[in-house]
Design an enzyme around this catalytic site. Structure first.
Site, PDB file in Angstrom:
ATOM      1  N   LYS A   1       6.845  -0.672   0.698  1.00 20.30           N
ATOM      2  CA  LYS A   1       8.144  -1.200  -0.030  1.00 20.30           C
ATOM      3  C   LYS A   1       8.375  -2.398   0.899  1.00 20.30           C
ATOM      4  CE  LYS A   1       9.764   3.175  -1.402  1.00 20.30           C
ATOM      5  NZ  LYS A   1       8.669   4.134  -0.908  1.00 20.30           N
TER       6      LYS A   1
HETATM    7  C1  LIG Z   1       7.729   4.875  -1.720  1.00 13.78           C
HETATM    8  C2  LIG Z   1       6.764   5.342  -1.245  1.00 13.78           C
HETATM    9  C3  LIG Z   1       5.437   6.068  -2.073  1.00 13.78           C
HETATM   10  C4  LIG Z   1       6.019   6.209  -3.769  1.00 13.78           C
HETATM   11  O1  LIG Z   1       6.030   4.895  -4.380  1.00 13.78           O
HETATM   12  P1  LIG Z   1       6.622   4.864  -5.800  1.00 13.78           P
HETATM   13  O2  LIG Z   1       6.625   3.465  -6.166  1.00 13.78           O
HETATM   14  O3  LIG Z   1       8.089   5.142  -5.821  1.00 13.78           O
HETATM   15  O4  LIG Z   1       5.638   5.564  -6.849  1.00 13.78           O
HETATM   16  C5  LIG Z   1       4.522   6.358  -1.760  1.00 13.78           C
HETATM   17  N1  LIG Z   1       4.323   6.316  -0.485  1.00 13.78           N
HETATM   18  C6  LIG Z   1       5.010   5.712   0.400  1.00 13.78           C
HETATM   19  C7  LIG Z   1       4.439   5.555   1.715  1.00 13.78           C
HETATM   20  C8  LIG Z   1       6.428   5.317  -0.053  1.00 13.78           C
HETATM   21  O5  LIG Z   1       7.204   4.856   0.939  1.00 13.78           O
END
Ligand SMILES: *Cc1c(COP(=O)(O)O)cnc(C)c1O
Length: 424
Positions: free
Chosen positions: A107
């Site tokens: 993210k």
């Molecule tokens: C947010 C997150 C996900 C999921 O991603 P999405 O875009 O919400 O499907 C998977 N793995 C980690 C470590 C995350 O922080």
């Protein structure tokens, strides 16, 4: 490029409006009104282009009416500050490590891009206050993405005692323009407080509020770069068709992959890797979308029962269930399989998976056929989920965090206390 509202395609907005506003009217989501297709020559030259050059070509069409080229270049330079390496794990299986950013989860890239865009759009006379409710990963990425960004104050609400020490450290250690607020309640309570603030007319007159949640197009679109960077690296190694497995929760990451493919990126198919929260997996099987409440698992950033980007995926495929089934396969993996995979891959391949990447890899192994090459996304650093990884690999070193210099404000689950913090 204009943006439409998925709830009313006649409502159009600029990139700037979509970023500043976050959510469209009637709880609709903003989507680019069309997806531009890149020339074939771009793909043949891509191996010789830098990451910034690739990012400019891919993302600028989506922003060009709101941002000058030179400003966009500096936004990309501030965003792309960590490597995204493709690492071999097993024959024909590679991990794309998305965890080399400041908070060790994928993210970071979207949060940084959104923070720099928002700061570019903000006039310094009136500060913007970004409110975000988090169960852990989003809050830390947003805190680091917005840290020391001019004209932006951030308030992060997280549930007391329900985030890991590692995540708490990432949210509370920065300070400056980042305020960490611990709420005596659940994640849903935090989200309710944030929603109340957005609906509070008095507060909205006092200050300019914005949200940084994952539905913002400025967090969604830059994630396309993962797929382009993966392709650039894998093309140097093989001519095989490429399959990509994406550990999924709210489906922002996978949605970005589908957009990348629409732009012409030759990905053969995608795999939606679900943990026990299998709403999407069941939808693919049956054609029926039945959102439910989430259950907790070891891969907790994927504990989502009603994925917020489902509507965007529907929009991209015109609701055609067959077309979706063609391009996206899916599996649902439980915690026992997840731990078993972490242990096995460590012993067999000497590679340490985190629980989310482990779910992605299991799904890839189930789906990949001969003469295909697979990539799974490693979405978090194993150390970030060390307490779980150590159940499978007891020798993994324990990087303890020191919370002594961290600062947070504690409030009860009540709006008056939150309001008093925002308007002293
Ligand atoms: C947010 C997150 C996900 C999921 O991603 P999405 O875009 O919400 O499907 C998977 N793995 C980690 C470590 C995350 O922080």
């Amino acid at each position: 490029m204009k943006y439409i509202n998925t709830k009313n395609i006649k409502e159009k907005a600029s990139f700037k409006q979509a970023v500043v506003q976050g959510l469209a009217r009637n709880k609709g989501l903003f989507m680019p009104e069309m997806i531009p297709v890149l020339d074939a020559s771009f793909f043949s030259q891509m191996l010789d282009l830098s990451d910034i050059e690739i990012a400019s070509k891919v993302l600028y069409p989506f922003a060009k009416e709101s941002i000058e080229w030179s400003d966009f270049q500096s936004i990309l330079k501030k965003t792309l500050v960590f490597p995204i390496p493709l690492v071999p794990v097993a024959p024909d299986v590679y991990a794309l490590e998305l965890y080399h950013g400041p908070t060790k989860a994928f993210k970071d890239l979207g949060a940084r891009f959104m923070a720099t865009c928002l700061s570019h759009f903000t006039d310094t006379k009136q500060k913007v206050t970004v409110l975000v409710a988090t169960s852990g990963d989003t809050g830390s990425a947003v805190a680091h993405g917005f840290y020391q960004v001019d004209g932006v104050e951030v308030a992060i609400l997280y549930p007391k005692g329900k985030v890991s020490p590692y995540q708490e450290h990432q949210m509370t250690s920065l300070q400056g323009n980042i305020r960490a607020i611990e709420v005596d309640g659940t994640f849903d309570d935090c989200q309710t407080l944030v929603k109340e603030a957005f609906a509070d007319e008095f507060l909205n007159k006092e200050m300019k509020l914005s949200s940084a949640n994952s539905i913002n197009v400025a967090r969604l679109l830059p994630q396309m770069l993962f797929y382009f960077f993966a392709w650039k690296q894998i093309r140097k190694l093989t001519e095989n068709p490429i399959v990509i497995s994406v550990p999924s929760g709210n489906f922002g990451n996978l949605t970005a992959g589908i957009i990348a493919r629409k732009m012409g990126l030759p990905i053969k198919r995608f795999i939606a890797a679900n943990n026990a929260n299998d709403t999407f997996h069941l939808y693919l099987k049956s054609g029926q979308y039945l959102p439910k409440s989430s259950c907790s698992t070891y891969s907790n950033a994927m504990d989502v029962g009603a994925p917020s980007n489902f509507e965007r995926l529907m929009h991209l495929f015109d609701g055609d269930h067959n077309a979706i089934q063609n391009k996206i396969h899916s599996y649902s993996i439980d915690d026992k399989q997840t731990l078993g995979e972490i242990r096995e891959v460590f012993q067999r391949n000497n590679y340490t998976l985190d629980p989310h990447g482990a779910v992605g890899k299991i799904c890839l192994d189930k789906d990949l056929t001969k003469h295909e090459t697979g990539i799974f996304f490693e979405t978090a650093h194993p150390q970030k989920f060390g307490n779980i990884v150590r159940m499978a690999i007891p020798d993994l070193p324990d990087n303890k965090v020191d919370l002594s210099a961290c600062k947070k404000t504690s409030i009860g689950n009540n709006y008056c206390e939150f309001f008093d913090l925002l308007v002293p």
